[in-house]
Design a protein around this motif. Structure first.
Motif, mmCIF file in Angstrom:
data_model
loop_
_atom_site.group_PDB
_atom_site.id
_atom_site.type_symbol
_atom_site.label_atom_id
_atom_site.label_comp_id
_atom_site.label_asym_id
_atom_site.label_seq_id
_atom_site.Cartn_x
_atom_site.Cartn_y
_atom_site.Cartn_z
ATOM 1 N N ASN A 8 11.402 18.883 -10.201
ATOM 2 C CA ASN A 8 10.593 18.733 -8.987
ATOM 3 C C ASN A 8 9.442 17.756 -9.187
ATOM 4 N N ARG A 9 8.848 17.755 -10.376
ATOM 5 C CA ARG A 9 7.783 16.787 -10.656
ATOM 6 C C ARG A 9 8.331 15.359 -10.619
ATOM 7 N N PHE A 10 9.493 15.193 -11.236
ATOM 8 C CA PHE A 10 10.105 13.857 -11.269
ATOM 9 C C PHE A 10 10.454 13.384 -9.860
ATOM 10 N N LEU A 11 11.068 14.262 -9.055
ATOM 11 C CA LEU A 11 11.443 13.896 -7.690
ATOM 12 C C LEU A 11 10.209 13.566 -6.850
ATOM 13 N N TYR A 12 9.112 14.268 -7.096
ATOM 14 C CA TYR A 12 7.906 13.981 -6.309
ATOM 15 C C TYR A 12 7.332 12.613 -6.678
ATOM 16 N N THR A 13 7.415 12.239 -7.965
ATOM 17 C CA THR A 13 6.966 10.896 -8.343
ATOM 18 C C THR A 13 7.854 9.836 -7.710
ATOM 19 N N ARG A 14 9.171 10.141 -7.551
ATOM 20 C CA ARG A 14 10.074 9.200 -6.872
ATOM 21 C C ARG A 14 9.742 9.119 -5.391
ATOM 22 N N ALA A 15 9.245 10.223 -4.819
ATOM 23 C CA ALA A 15 8.817 10.203 -3.414
ATOM 24 C C ALA A 15 7.646 9.247 -3.234
ATOM 25 N N LYS A 16 6.722 9.247 -4.202
ATOM 26 C CA LYS A 16 5.610 8.297 -4.156
ATOM 27 C C LYS A 16 6.128 6.865 -4.216
ATOM 28 N N THR A 17 7.110 6.652 -5.092
ATOM 29 C CA THR A 17 7.696 5.314 -5.217
ATOM 30 C C THR A 17 8.353 4.892 -3.910
ATOM 31 N N ALA A 18 9.122 5.793 -3.308
ATOM 32 C CA ALA A 18 9.811 5.488 -2.049
ATOM 33 C C ALA A 18 8.809 5.130 -0.954
ATOM 34 N N ASN A 19 7.712 5.867 -0.883
ATOM 35 C CA ASN A 19 6.706 5.572 0.141
ATOM 36 C C ASN A 19 5.970 4.269 -0.130
ATOM 37 N N SER A 20 5.894 3.879 -1.403
ATOM 38 C CA SER A 20 5.245 2.603 -1.712
ATOM 39 C C SER A 20 6.063 1.439 -1.170
ATOM 40 N N PHE A 21 7.400 1.626 -1.043
ATOM 41 C CA PHE A 21 8.245 0.580 -0.465
ATOM 42 C C PHE A 21 7.921 0.364 1.009
ATOM 43 N N THR A 22 7.588 1.440 1.705
ATOM 44 C CA THR A 22 7.342 1.336 3.140
ATOM 45 C C THR A 22 6.015 0.650 3.439
ATOM 46 N N LYS A 23 5.100 0.697 2.473
ATOM 47 C CA LYS A 23 3.762 0.160 2.717
ATOM 48 C C LYS A 23 3.558 -1.232 2.122
ATOM 49 N N ASN A 24 4.316 -1.543 1.102
ATOM 50 C CA ASN A 24 4.045 -2.773 0.351
ATOM 51 C C ASN A 24 5.317 -3.603 0.235
ATOM 52 N N LYS A 25 5.313 -4.769 0.840
ATOM 53 C CA LYS A 25 6.471 -5.655 0.803
ATOM 54 C C LYS A 25 6.754 -6.153 -0.612
ATOM 55 N N ASP A 26 5.685 -6.384 -1.385
ATOM 56 C CA ASP A 26 5.860 -6.849 -2.762
ATOM 57 C C ASP A 26 6.596 -5.820 -3.602
ATOM 58 N N ASN A 27 6.308 -4.545 -3.386
ATOM 59 C CA ASN A 27 7.002 -3.489 -4.111
ATOM 60 C C ASN A 27 8.487 -3.481 -3.789
ATOM 61 N N ARG A 28 8.817 -3.699 -2.498
ATOM 62 C CA ARG A 28 10.229 -3.740 -2.103
ATOM 63 C C ARG A 28 10.941 -4.908 -2.771
ATOM 64 N N GLU A 29 10.292 -6.078 -2.757
ATOM 65 C CA GLU A 29 10.907 -7.260 -3.344
ATOM 66 C C GLU A 29 11.097 -7.096 -4.851
ATOM 67 N N GLN A 30 10.122 -6.466 -5.493
ATOM 68 C CA GLN A 30 10.231 -6.226 -6.928
ATOM 69 C C GLN A 30 11.373 -5.263 -7.225
ATOM 70 N N PHE A 31 11.519 -4.248 -6.376
ATOM 71 C CA PHE A 31 12.594 -3.275 -6.553
ATOM 72 C C PHE A 31 13.964 -3.936 -6.347
ATOM 73 N N TYR A 32 14.070 -4.784 -5.309
ATOM 74 C CA TYR A 32 15.329 -5.484 -5.060
ATOM 75 C C TYR A 32 15.676 -6.423 -6.218
ATOM 76 N N SER A 33 14.655 -7.057 -6.796
ATOM 77 C CA SER A 33 14.886 -7.939 -7.943
ATOM 78 C C SER A 33 15.401 -7.146 -9.137
ATOM 79 N N GLN A 34 14.869 -5.944 -9.294
ATOM 80 C CA GLN A 34 15.326 -5.095 -10.390
ATOM 81 C C GLN A 34 16.769 -4.672 -10.189
#
Length: 221
Positions: free
Chosen positions: A75-101
């Motif tokens: 549950n701790r791990f999934l919640y940290t992934r929830a933070k990551t997922a929400n960072s994609f919605t707010k930050n275009k650079d984060n999305r682009e970095q994730f797509y590059s990965q």
């Protein structure tokens, strides 16, 4: 050893629970300005994403307590992934970095899938004189053409020439069927049928690979 939990006032806890319950019931509310990530709507990760988006400053232990989930590793791990997922919605650079990965992992996975592609060829041409190594050499040749074509595509895209992806895909598929005809020296009808079966089989394996790559990238981001 007991986990250290930050005490939360009872009034604040009740307010958070009421807001979560109210939001869970409101399934018609959407925001067209954000990138909405959905993993089925009712999964644990969806609940964590929704809660973390509503309470971005909430600590993990407080969030899990509010959602009535155990404070274990999963549950701790999934919640940290929830933070990551929400960072994609707010930050275009984060999305682009994730797509590059994802692209970097995908390029590696293409080589991992080559043996499967070779096995399909070995199966479809089981009566031929070609060995597995012969099929593998053919696959490496095809893969080289694939990378050459799509390297040209990305170069044109970098130059803002607006290349059409479907054109390069069609060129590759045409090259593949012609190469199969010349290499295996079978009739057009047999080659076309095996071409369709080969692409269908590889598409299924590739889809599984793409899902796996996405999950790995999402977990390691």
């Amino acid at each position: 050893m007991k986990n250290f939990v930050i005490p939360v006032p009872e009034s604040t806890r009740k307010q958070i629970l009421e807001e979560v319950e109210k939001e869970a019931k409101d399934t018609t509310k959407t925001n067209n300005d954000d990138l909405n990530l959905n993993f089925g709507g009712i999964t644990r990760l969806d609940k964590f994403i929704k809660f973390q988006k509503k309470h971005p400053d909430s600590k993990i232990d407080v969030a899990l307590d509010s959602l009535n989930y155990d404070k274990n590793f999963t549950n701790r791990f999934l919640y940290t992934r929830a933070k990551t997922a929400n960072s994609f919605t707010k930050n275009k650079d984060n999305r682009e970095q994730f797509y590059s990965q994802i692209l970097s992992y995908a390029s590696v996975s293409l080589f991992i899938l080559l043996p499967f592609f070779t096995l399909f060829l070995k199966f479809f041409y089981i009566r031929s004189r070609f060995t597995y190594v012969d099929h593998l050499i053919f696959v490496f040749h095809i893969q080289t053409v694939f990378f050459m074509l799509f390297s040209i595509f990305y170069i044109l895209e970098i130059c803002n020439l607006n290349p059409q992806l479907w054109i390069f895909t069609l060129l590759f598929l045409l090259y593949l069927i012609i190469a199969m005809k010349k290499f295996y020296k079978q009739g057009y009808f047999k080659t076309f049928i095996k071409f369709l079966l080969l692409n269908l089989s590889y598409s299924i394996v590739a889809t599984i690979g793409v899902i796996f790559v996405f999950l790995i990238s999402f977990a390691m981001y």
